[in-house]
Enzyme design. Structure first.
Site, PDB file in Angstrom:
ATOM      1  N   SER A   1       0.843  -1.194   0.000  1.00  0.00           N
ATOM      2  CA  SER A   1       0.000   0.000   0.000  1.00  0.00           C
ATOM      3  C   SER A   1       0.878   1.243   0.000  1.00  0.00           C
ATOM      4  CB  SER A   1      -0.912   0.017   1.217  1.00  0.00           C
ATOM      5  OG  SER A   1      -1.502   1.298   1.305  1.00  0.00           O
TER       6      SER A   1
ATOM      7  N   HIS B   1      -1.234  -1.225  -4.176  1.00  0.00           N
ATOM      8  CA  HIS B   1      -2.519  -0.844  -3.576  1.00  0.00           C
ATOM      9  C   HIS B   1      -2.568   0.676  -3.398  1.00  0.00           C
ATOM     10  CE1 HIS B   1      -6.095  -1.822  -1.125  1.00  0.00           C
ATOM     11  NE2 HIS B   1      -5.700  -0.850  -0.315  1.00  0.00           N
TER      12      HIS B   1
ATOM     13  N   ASP C   1      -4.730   3.780  -1.934  1.00  0.00           N
ATOM     14  CA  ASP C   1      -5.805   4.138  -1.001  1.00  0.00           C
ATOM     15  C   ASP C   1      -6.291   5.551  -1.272  1.00  0.00           C
ATOM     16  OD1 ASP C   1      -6.103   1.875   0.817  1.00  0.00           O
ATOM     17  OD2 ASP C   1      -4.002   2.268   1.305  1.00  0.00           O
TER      18      ASP C   1
ATOM     19  N   MET D   1      -8.867   8.443  -0.272  1.00  0.00           N
ATOM     20  CA  MET D   1      -9.720   8.855   0.854  1.00  0.00           C
ATOM     21  C   MET D   1     -10.225  10.272   0.631  1.00  0.00           C
ATOM     22  SD  MET D   1      -7.290   7.530   3.897  1.00  0.00           S
ATOM     23  CE  MET D   1      -6.604   5.865   3.901  1.00  0.00           C
TER      24      MET D   1
ATOM     25  N   MET E   1     -12.105   4.885  -0.818  1.00  0.00           N
ATOM     26  CA  MET E   1     -12.816   5.167   0.438  1.00  0.00           C
ATOM     27  C   MET E   1     -13.473   6.532   0.278  1.00  0.00           C
ATOM     28  SD  MET E   1      -9.868   3.645   2.900  1.00  0.00           S
ATOM     29  CE  MET E   1      -8.685   3.578   1.552  1.00  0.00           C
TER      30      MET E   1
ATOM     31  N   MET F   1     -11.843  -5.533   5.183  1.00  0.00           N
ATOM     32  CA  MET F   1     -11.007  -4.609   5.952  1.00  0.00           C
ATOM     33  C   MET F   1     -10.723  -5.214   7.323  1.00  0.00           C
ATOM     34  SD  MET F   1     -10.194  -2.040   4.151  1.00  0.00           S
ATOM     35  CE  MET F   1      -9.348  -1.145   5.456  1.00  0.00           C
TER      36      MET F   1
HETATM   37  C1  DX5 Z   1      -6.461   1.795   5.500  1.00  0.00           C
HETATM   38  C2  DX5 Z   1      -5.975   1.422   4.130  1.00  0.00           C
HETATM   39  C3  DX5 Z   1      -4.905   0.411   4.081  1.00  0.00           C
HETATM   40  C4  DX5 Z   1      -3.610   0.850   4.720  1.00  0.00           C
HETATM   41  C5  DX5 Z   1      -2.930  -0.376   5.231  1.00  0.00           C
HETATM   42  O1  DX5 Z   1      -7.615   2.537   5.379  1.00  0.00           O
HETATM   43  O2  DX5 Z   1      -7.053   0.894   3.374  1.00  0.00           O
HETATM   44  O3  DX5 Z   1      -4.655  -0.016   2.757  1.00  0.00           O
HETATM   45  O4  DX5 Z   1      -2.756   1.516   3.847  1.00  0.00           O
HETATM   46  O5  DX5 Z   1      -1.833   0.019   5.953  1.00  0.00           O
HETATM   47  P1  DX5 Z   1      -1.139  -0.949   7.006  1.00  0.00           P
HETATM   48  O6  DX5 Z   1      -0.659  -2.153   6.259  1.00  0.00           O
HETATM   49  O7  DX5 Z   1      -0.050  -0.088   7.552  1.00  0.00           O
HETATM   50  O8  DX5 Z   1      -2.190  -1.305   8.020  1.00  0.00           O
HETATM   51 ZN    ZN Z   2      -6.580  -0.011   1.413  1.00  0.00          ZN
END
Ligand code: DX5
Ligand code: ZN
Length: 220
Positions: free
Chosen positions: A7, A34, A36, A38, A69, A141
């Site tokens: 990520s 990945h 993310d 937001m 998200m 999640m």
């Molecule tokens: C959280 C994200 C994850 C995050 C995971 O909302 O969706 O993808 O980046 O990070 P780690 O592996 O540090 O929990």
């Molecule tokens: Zn994520």
């Protein structure tokens, strides 16, 4: 065997290209990256968006595993598809009703992208039932979405195991993905629960030896 999806949220954003190359060395290394996304509304954080994706698309061919998200995701599917995302996963909880979920799935498919639906830790997997035959990915999640570096919620393991049973008994093709709090210590039991894709942010990008950590992950 599972696919490891680092990520980008945990990387050094001042050096995006070289950070990506640490997990995708000349096309070797991890298959997915990945991303993310937001919006500060669905979750209490704002990450990065379309211009960043367009820019990094130019410097690597790694599969972009996009985790939206954002509320009302159907509005932005075309934009993320055109920016170069390969997989687009949105949240069940970000849609108002089943009709909106189906519309979002159809929109992702209209752009010939792989389609995923994600569930928050508190959402039961039974809500996915009407969509299972349409999905490429079901994302469980294992932390509350919004931030990297949180602790893995243990009850996610049972959710993964139950979803795996449903997948096998129904003959479904979707991949099971897990996201949040994955470390080298817990990756083994997560793998055994039946996941196909493991997302790991902090444990990869904050590691002093990224290539070595990726190798260790693949050997858990
Ligand atoms: C959280 C994200 C994850 C995050 C995971 O909302 O969706 O993808 O980046 O990070 P780690 O592996 O540090 O929990
Ligand atoms: Zn994520």
């Amino acid at each position: 065997m599972f696919i490891l999806a680092p990520s980008l949220l945990a990387c050094d954003f001042s050096a995006l290209e070289s950070e990506i190359k640490k997990v995708y060395i000349n096309g070797e290394g991890c298959e997915y990256l990945h991303l993310d996304i937001m919006d500060g509304v669905f979750v209490n954080n704002i990450s990065f968006g379309l211009p960043v994706i367009e820019s990094i698309r130019k410097v690597c061919k790694i599969i972009f595993d996009t985790h939206l998200m954002i509320i009302n995701p159907v509005r932005y599917i075309g934009d993320f598809a055109n920016a170069g995302c390969d997989i687009i996963t949105f949240h069940f909880e970000a849609c108002e009703n089943g009709r909106e979920i189906l519309k979002t799935i159809d929109e992702i498919k209209r752009y010939n992208k792989k389609c995923g639906v994600s569930l928050n830790p508190g959402t039961d997997i039974s809500v996915l039932a009407p969509y299972l035959d349409k999905l490429d990915i079901a994302l469980i999640m294992s932390v509350e979405p919004g931030f990297g570096g949180q602790k893995f919620i243990e009850s996610s393991l049972d959710k993964i195991k139950d979803l795996y049973k449903i997948k096998k008994s129904g003959g479904y093709k979707f991949k099971i993905e897990v996201d949040g709090g994955v470390t080298l210590e817990n990756a083994g039991k997560i793998k055994e629960a039946g996941v196909d894709i493991i997302v790991a942010g902090s444990s990869i990008f904050k590691s002093a030896d990224i290539a070595g950590t990726i190798e260790e992950f693949m050997n858990v």
